[in-house]
Design a protein around this motif. Structure first.
Motif, short mmCIF file in Angstrom:
data_model
loop_
_atom_site.label_atom_id
_atom_site.label_comp_id
_atom_site.label_asym_id
_atom_site.label_seq_id
_atom_site.Cartn_x
_atom_site.Cartn_y
_atom_site.Cartn_z
N ARG A 118 0.81 -1.22 0.00
CA ARG A 118 0.00 0.00 0.00
C ARG A 118 0.84 1.27 0.00
O ARG A 118 0.55 2.21 -0.75
CB ARG A 118 -0.96 0.01 1.19
CG ARG A 118 -1.83 1.25 1.23
CD ARG A 118 -3.12 1.05 1.91
NE ARG A 118 -3.93 2.27 1.90
CZ ARG A 118 -5.19 2.32 2.28
NH1 ARG A 118 -5.80 1.21 2.69
NH2 ARG A 118 -5.86 3.46 2.25
N GLU A 122 0.61 3.94 -2.97
CA GLU A 122 0.16 5.31 -2.76
C GLU A 122 1.20 6.32 -3.25
O GLU A 122 0.85 7.37 -3.79
CB GLU A 122 -0.15 5.53 -1.28
CG GLU A 122 -1.44 4.84 -0.83
CD GLU A 122 -1.78 5.14 0.62
OE1 GLU A 122 -0.87 5.58 1.37
OE2 GLU A 122 -2.95 4.95 1.01
N TYR A 138 -8.33 4.12 -2.81
CA TYR A 138 -8.71 3.04 -1.91
C TYR A 138 -10.11 3.22 -1.34
O TYR A 138 -10.57 2.39 -0.54
CB TYR A 138 -7.69 2.91 -0.78
CG TYR A 138 -6.39 2.29 -1.25
CD1 TYR A 138 -6.25 0.91 -1.32
CD2 TYR A 138 -5.33 3.09 -1.66
CE1 TYR A 138 -5.07 0.34 -1.77
CE2 TYR A 138 -4.14 2.52 -2.10
CZ TYR A 138 -4.02 1.15 -2.15
OH TYR A 138 -2.84 0.58 -2.59
#
Length: 439
Positions: A118, A122, A138
């Motif tokens: 993640r 990102e 998300y």
């Protein structure tokens, strides 16, 4: 030249079928090739397309590294399906090469790759699309909201292409994003494809239209909202002529709820609907041969090219497409194009024209077949790939030098404004002419 292809090869992969055609053409022109299968580990035991060269699983690290070390060019076949392309992503990250981009939108590919990564994901989203979009990515909680966000804001084209030394795509419509993210050579080359067991263009032109009780319309592929099947059913159901003369067949994976919903809609509108489900190659070839019209509507239209549409043209079928993306680039006299903003009404009109006049339908099919046989050529693709490989090899040290310079400036804390200043940009003019070309 020796090529290493990173590609899915399972028999249900259209990209694998394309790879076989390209490899065969490369070998015919005197080159050699090795193919690295890129499917998820759980899929690597599935039967593969027959290919006249060595196949290696991407998990066989020593064998892949040995193939890479002796290669002149690495070719990565990339589409929007992580379970087919995860192995390609694994090797592309450390061994860049030429990316053959089969889908301009690869957000599903990115989303599955990002599971367990993640923070890294990102950062990538923020770099290309901004912090706000990175947070919103998300929060998409339905398939519809995810597709809307992906198509409008974050197709992730840039993520894939920034890892490439060069990019080949199969239509022009998404190349602006490619050019923003890959500094190496770029090419647009028609996707090679074939049509086993089809009638030749010469035979099609000479034969009279067959006499049948109903006109057969075919849609091929996973039945989801993107295929616009409900719109085809509504168009047929809105016309007494079409209800009386048309049989509509679906060949492809279909979920039970979707099947029930479409069957109910067809019954309510008096449409003859045949749902064949997922089929093997032989059954699909038979379905294509039996069809009169191939309905290849896609909305939103995300592909760099559509193998199903090309196949319909090669099989000598009257083909209906959405007037968008790759499909808009097809010749107007070879297909019928439908506006996505007046879909059912235009589709009804086109179907009435094609179903009501067999000679008109067959004449368009013949024009499309002749054009497709000339255009979607594996030998042409192989020649273009060989030429691009030479250009990419020449560009690689230049791109590496520029990358080192930019990384150094970044480590020194240079702002984006400084990196784009005349002093830096003018210095980099030295490298012009070694990067992008002919898109």
């Amino acid at each position: 030249m020796k090529f290493v292809f990173f590609s899915p090869m399972a028999t249900n992969s259209a990209i694998g079928r394309v790879t076989v055609l390209i490899v065969r053409a490369l070998m015919a022109q005197g080159d050699s090739a090795v193919v690295v299968r890129t499917e998820h580990e759980q899929r690597l035991d599935k039967p593969a397309h027959a290919c006249d060269t060595e196949l290696i699983d991407w998990t066989q690290t020593a064998a892949v590294e040995a193939a890479i070390s002796s290669a002149d060019a690495l070719i990565y076949q990339i589409g929007n399906n992580y379970s087919f392309h995860c192995g390609g992503l694994h090797w592309l990250a450390t061994h860049p090469g030429i990316v053959c981009l089969h889908d301009f939108m690869v957000t599903h590919l990115f989303a599955e790759w990002a599971e367990g990564r993640r923070a890294e994901a990102e950062a990538i989203l923020a770099d290309w699309y901004g912090e706000e979009l990175a947070e919103a990515f998300y929060k998409a909680n339905t398939a519809e909201s995810f597709i809307e966000m992906a198509t409008q804001s974050c197709p992730m084209t840039e993520w894939i292409c920034s890892m490439a030394l060069a990019v080949v795509s199969h239509s022009h419509w998404g190349m602006a994003r490619v050019a923003q993210s890959c500094a190496g050579p770029l090419r647009v080359v028609p996707l090679p494809y074939d049509a086993p067991s089809c009638t030749s263009a010469m035979s099609l032109a000479a034969s009279p239209p067959p006499q049948k009780s109903r006109v057969n319309i075919l849609t091929v592929g996973h039945v989801n909202p993107n295929k616009r099947v409900d719109s085809v059913i509504r168009a047929i159901g809105s016309s007494a002529l079409l209800r009386d003369t048309v049989s509509y067949r679906l060949c492809g994976l279909i979920g039970p709820q979707v099947e029930q919903s479409l069957s109910r809609l067809a019954r309510d509108l008096g449409v003859q609907l045949v749902i064949s489900g997922e089929a093997d190659d032989a059954a699909l070839q038979q379905a294509m041969n039996e069809a009169d019209i191939a309905c290849c509507l896609r909305w939103p239209s995300l592909e760099a090219a559509s193998a199903t549409t090309i196949e319909g043209l090669l099989y000598g079928k009257a083909v209906i497409v959405m007037d968008a993306a790759f499909y808009s680039e097809l010749p107007d006299d070879c297909v019928r194009k439908i506006s996505p903003f007046n879909e059912v009404a235009e589709l009804t009109e086109v179907l009435e024209e094609l179903c009501g006049n067999a000679a008109t339908r067959q004449a368009m099919a013949h024009r499309g077949q002749v054009w497709a046989e000339h255009t979607f050529s594996a030998p042409n693709y192989a020649r273009e790939l060989a030429n691009l490989s030479v250009s990419a090899a020449a560009a690689q040290p230049v791109l590496s030098m520029v990358g080192t310079l930019v990384s150094t400036l970044d480590r020194w804390g240079a702002s984006p404004a400084l990196m784009m200043s005349d002093e830096i940009a003018d210095a980099l003019q030295l490298f012009q002419g070694h990067g992008q070309a002919a898109v």
